[in-house]
Design an enzyme around this catalytic site. Structure first.
Site, PDB file in Angstrom:
ATOM      1  N   GLU A   1      47.566  45.627  95.615  1.00 17.48           N
ATOM      2  CA  GLU A   1      47.963  44.791  96.758  1.00 17.48           C
ATOM      3  C   GLU A   1      48.760  43.553  96.372  1.00 17.48           C
ATOM      4  O   GLU A   1      49.281  42.856  97.243  1.00 17.48           O
ATOM      5  CB  GLU A   1      46.704  44.363  97.527  1.00 17.48           C
ATOM      6  CG  GLU A   1      45.987  45.529  98.163  1.00 17.48           C
ATOM      7  CD  GLU A   1      44.600  45.184  98.668  1.00 17.48           C
ATOM      8  OE1 GLU A   1      43.987  44.242  98.137  1.00 17.48           O
ATOM      9  OE2 GLU A   1      44.129  45.871  99.586  1.00 17.48           O
TER      10      GLU A   1
ATOM     11  N   GLN B   1      44.804  46.425  90.742  1.00 21.44           N
ATOM     12  CA  GLN B   1      43.891  47.546  90.544  1.00 21.44           C
ATOM     13  C   GLN B   1      44.679  48.803  90.254  1.00 21.44           C
ATOM     14  O   GLN B   1      45.896  48.847  90.477  1.00 21.44           O
ATOM     15  CB  GLN B   1      43.037  47.741  91.794  1.00 21.44           C
ATOM     16  CG  GLN B   1      43.818  48.134  93.031  1.00 21.44           C
ATOM     17  CD  GLN B   1      43.039  47.884  94.314  1.00 21.44           C
ATOM     18  OE1 GLN B   1      43.049  46.784  94.837  1.00 21.44           O
ATOM     19  NE2 GLN B   1      42.392  48.912  94.819  1.00 21.44           N
TER      20      GLN B   1
HETATM   21  O1  IFM Z   1      39.958  48.770  99.907  1.00 22.89           O
HETATM   22  C1  IFM Z   1      39.859  47.721  99.010  1.00 22.89           C
HETATM   23  C2  IFM Z   1      41.233  47.382  98.499  1.00 22.89           C
HETATM   24  O2  IFM Z   1      41.777  48.482  97.815  1.00 22.89           O
HETATM   25  C3  IFM Z   1      41.182  46.203  97.575  1.00 22.89           C
HETATM   26  N1  IFM Z   1      40.612  45.066  98.264  1.00 22.89           N
HETATM   27  C4  IFM Z   1      39.276  45.329  98.753  1.00 22.89           C
HETATM   28  C5  IFM Z   1      39.258  46.513  99.696  1.00 22.89           C
HETATM   29  C6  IFM Z   1      37.829  46.807 100.176  1.00 22.89           C
HETATM   30  O3  IFM Z   1      37.013  47.193  99.117  1.00 22.89           O
END
Ligand code: IFM
Length: 724
Positions: free
Chosen positions: A462, A577
């Site tokens: 993200e 991630q």
């Molecule tokens: O869905 C995740 C996202 O990929 C990363 N931020 C947190 C969200 C909820 O766990």
């Protein structure tokens, strides 16, 4: 019970209250009860968090609703209140039997005359999912006047509340009741309780504006124990789950025994035995405990929020976490729960269609933060800037197109493992068609290219917003096209009436050709012929190649958001991630070990692992590369997300603590599909294990194709046998 199934803490530290609320949680899929003390109030983040009930107050975020707190209890000795966290204890133990979902606390306080002890045991019934049991025992080492105050506290913890516009409180025939009615939709959330004790005491009932309380006053003899038992029931006007019977006729011991038996039944299938590594076995089974606490059992259609039932964090909303990280465990251990999770997406197709239309797209664009009916809970301003305190424009809501693909991916996983196609007829075929239509309407073709591209997206990482040709998103879109084509063939064959119905609506012959063309021409970034690297998105390799530590050192505030327009990571190659690595883990058969290894080696040092979803994906790919010892620490990180401190608490100024079921589900995936090397080949379960060096043997059970199997692994040898 052995230590393998117990966690405990033998000291009292106020700073641990928020974390222990998660760590010592109990639940049964209908609600989760945070591991807070009986005397705690909303100040200490007490919550009985309800599955699937949401409310909105004013312009604030909609979030899940907490029920009135049926555990509320405190004591007085000789007129003085003894309660944590204000009265420092002489001794304090908190523990959880996570084989059976039983929470215990024992606190000793020093009074001017001697010592008093409060011991409380509680459970959320796994057998009767509306029921909570609490047993409190007090004693003193001197003659003392005790008062036990116990009841239902309607003054609940809310992040964006208050959600109860009205509270109806009563005490009749020994049954106390607090009924909250939500402001937005008028849903009632009711809590009722009945208490029992068999010693002489004066008992009175006190109704305040937010609580119904019993006061039990008695003279206690030195060294004697006095026990009060409570059976409470929680239910709501939104229920699909049957009520649990009369709370006056159910005793604590009966209810506890039933619940323990129900947990044992679950553990018979759920438990993973690991010989040679008790720490890993404990962390993994503890992770599965959390998944079992939040599994929507006995419900037709329901899903699991990203923070489980640990509170209103992330708005109690359902993310792609369920389909990509949690559902595998249920598919292989309790397929009915997996089906319930899929039905949630079928039943929320309307919401997904609405969202697609909002962005001028066809088909179904599932909510990034899905609430009941598929309502999108995410706003365009999902992070608060730590410096200006202003909401920041983020693109989680509008650009994370990959959530729709996750839904189709989960449907395929379910069908492949269960062999149950009936879900297609129930609506999953239409979900796939609608998701494929959505992706089709995103495709872009440059004048001289025969490839379809997808632009302006946010992938799993993200921190990099509005990128073109995110490898993960494009590959997932291709998957949706391919599988929808395949599913339509199955549907025509197995469920001709359903096919005919959809055909009338969508002209399936035409769509079939459109999807086949989309799958064939979808552009998926390829490994570079020299380096073997797959670029995460167009231009990623041109970004500054700073290390994670370097990027971290640029933060001016530890709560600062790393992504978005001005984030420290946004113009660098540091990712939040697993992204390319997630793609490789999911499509491992498309890539050589060499390509997987090269990409793992490149991306891992550049990954912040700022999401709890990250470690398990890297770990899984390590297993697929054939390197279980590199996978191991990341597996342990995933399995320990709620067991050990250190999980991320903030995104900008937004609190994001809570339990981490995706990480826990990811740990199960690594253990079984990774280390144990489980896969389905030609309709058969196969195991090609590569265990971490410490692990001598591994045993677990799996459901596959409607049958139950045991998997026994010793070193590199495995035996899979059907259990008749
Ligand atoms: O869905 C995740 C996202 O990929 C990363 N931020 C947190 C969200 C909820 O766990």
């Amino acid at each position: 019970m052995t230590d393998m199934w117990e966690i405990s803490s033998v000291e009292f530290n106020k700073d641990n209250i928020p974390w222990y609320g998660n760590k010592f949680l109990i639940g049964n899929g209908y609600f989760g009860i945070r591991g807070t003390m009986e005397e705690y109030t909303k100040e200490q983040m007490c919550a009985v968090n309800m599955a699937g009930i949401y409310d909105r107050v004013g312009d604030a975020w909609r979030e899940s609703v907490n029920a009135p707190n049926v555990l509320y209890t405190y004591i007085k000795a000789d007129g003085a209140v003894y309660a944590l966290p204000d009265t420092e204890p002489a001794e304090h133990i908190q523990s959880l039997d996570f084989r059976h979902g039983i929470h215990l606390r024992r606190t000793v306080w020093q009074t001017p005359k001697g010592k008093i002890t409060l011991e409380c045991e509680r459970f959320a019934s796994m057998e009767r999912q509306h029921i909570v049991g609490l047993r409190c025992t007090v004693s003193a080492d001197y003659d003392c006047d005790f008062e036990i105050v116990t009841g239902i506290d309607g003054d609940v913890w809310d992040i964006n509340g208050p959600h109860f516009a009205k509270l109806d409180i009563s005490c009749e025939d020994g049954v106390k009741s607090v009924v909250g009615t939500t402001g937005e939709k008028g849903v009632t959330v009711s809590a009722a309780e009945y208490i029992r004790f068999d010693f002489d005491a004066d008992k009175s009932c006190d109704i305040t504006d937010k609580a119904a309380l019993s006061h039990i006053c008695f003279r206690a003899g030195a060294g004697k124990a006095y026990t009060v038992e409570k059976i409470a029931e929680i239910y709501s006007s939104a229920d699909t789950l049957e009520r649990s019977g009369d709370i006056k006729s159910l005793t604590y011991d009966e209810a506890k025994a039933e619940s323990v038996a129900a947990w044992e039944k679950i553990q018979e299938i759920s438990e993973v035995v690991i010989e040679g590594d008790d720490e890993a076995a404990k962390a993994l089974n503890y992770s599965l405990y959390h998944l079992n606490c939040i599994a929507p059992r006995n419900m037709r259609s329901m899903s699991i929020p990203a923070r489980g039932l640990s509170g209103q964090v992330y708005k109690g909303a359902v993310f792609w976490d369920t389909e990509m990280f949690m559902i595998d465990y249920f598919i292989y251990t309790d397929p009915e729960v997996a089906k319930t999770l899929i039905r949630y997406r079928i039943d929320t197709l309307g919401g997904a269609r609405k969202k697609a239309a909002e962005y001028g797209l066809n088909g179904a664009y599932y909510a990034w933060e899905s609430q009941e009916g598929g309502i999108e809970g995410c706003s365009d301003y999902n992070v608060v800037d730590v410096f200006t305190k202003r909401p920041m424009r983020t693109h989680f809501r509008d650009k994370q197109y990959h959530v729709s693909a996750a839904v189709v991916y989960a449907i395929m996983k379910y069908i492949d493992a269960s062999g149950d196609y009936s879900i297609l007829e129930e609506g999953a075929a239409e979900v796939a068609v609608e998701c494929a239509r959505m992706y089709r309407s995103l495709l872009i073709k440059k004048a001289d290219s025969d490839k379809y591209e997808i632009h302006d997206v946010v992938g799993p990482d993200e921190y990099h917003e509005r990128v073109n040709n995110n490898a993960y998103t494009n590959r997932m879109a291709k998957f949706v096209f391919e599988k929808t084509v395949q599913l339509l063939g199955v549907l025509k064959d197995k469920y001709p009436d359903c096919y005919a119905e959809l055909d009338e609506k969508y002209e399936l012959d035409r769509l079939y050709a459109v999807f086949a063309d989309s799958a064939e021409h979808m552009y998926v970034p390829e490994p570079n012929p020299e380096t073997g690297l797959i670029e995460q998105f167009d231009g990623y390799f041109k970004l500054e190649d700073a290390s994670v530590d370097e990027v971290r050192s640029r933060l001016l505030d530890e709560k600062e958001y790393w992504g978005g327009a001005y984030g420290v990571a946004s113009d660098t190659q540091v990712l939040k991630q697993a992204d390319v690595v997630a793609m490789l883990s999911m499509f491992k058969n498309d890539y050589s070990t060499d390509i997987m290894r090269k990409n793992w080696n490149y991306y891992e040092p550049r990954t912040e692992h700022g999401s709890s979803l990250s470690a398990c994906m890297y770990s899984l790919l390590s297993c697929y590369i054939g390197d279980p010892d590199s996978a191991y620490p990341l597996f342990m990180k995933s399995a320990s997300a709620d067991l050990l401190p250190g999980s991320k608490q903030w995104a900008g100024l937004i609190y994001i603590g809570g339990t981490h079921p995706a990480s826990e589900g990811g740990a199960w995936i690594v253990a079984t599909l990774g280390f144990a090397g489980i896969s389905a080949e030609n309709g058969r379960l196969v195991s090609r294990p590569a265990l971490p060096s410490k692990w001598k043997a591994m045993r677990f059970k799996l459901r596959f194709g409607g049958k139950l199997y045991s998997v026994n692994i010793e070193g590199n040898n495995s035996v899979i046998e059907e259990i008749k």
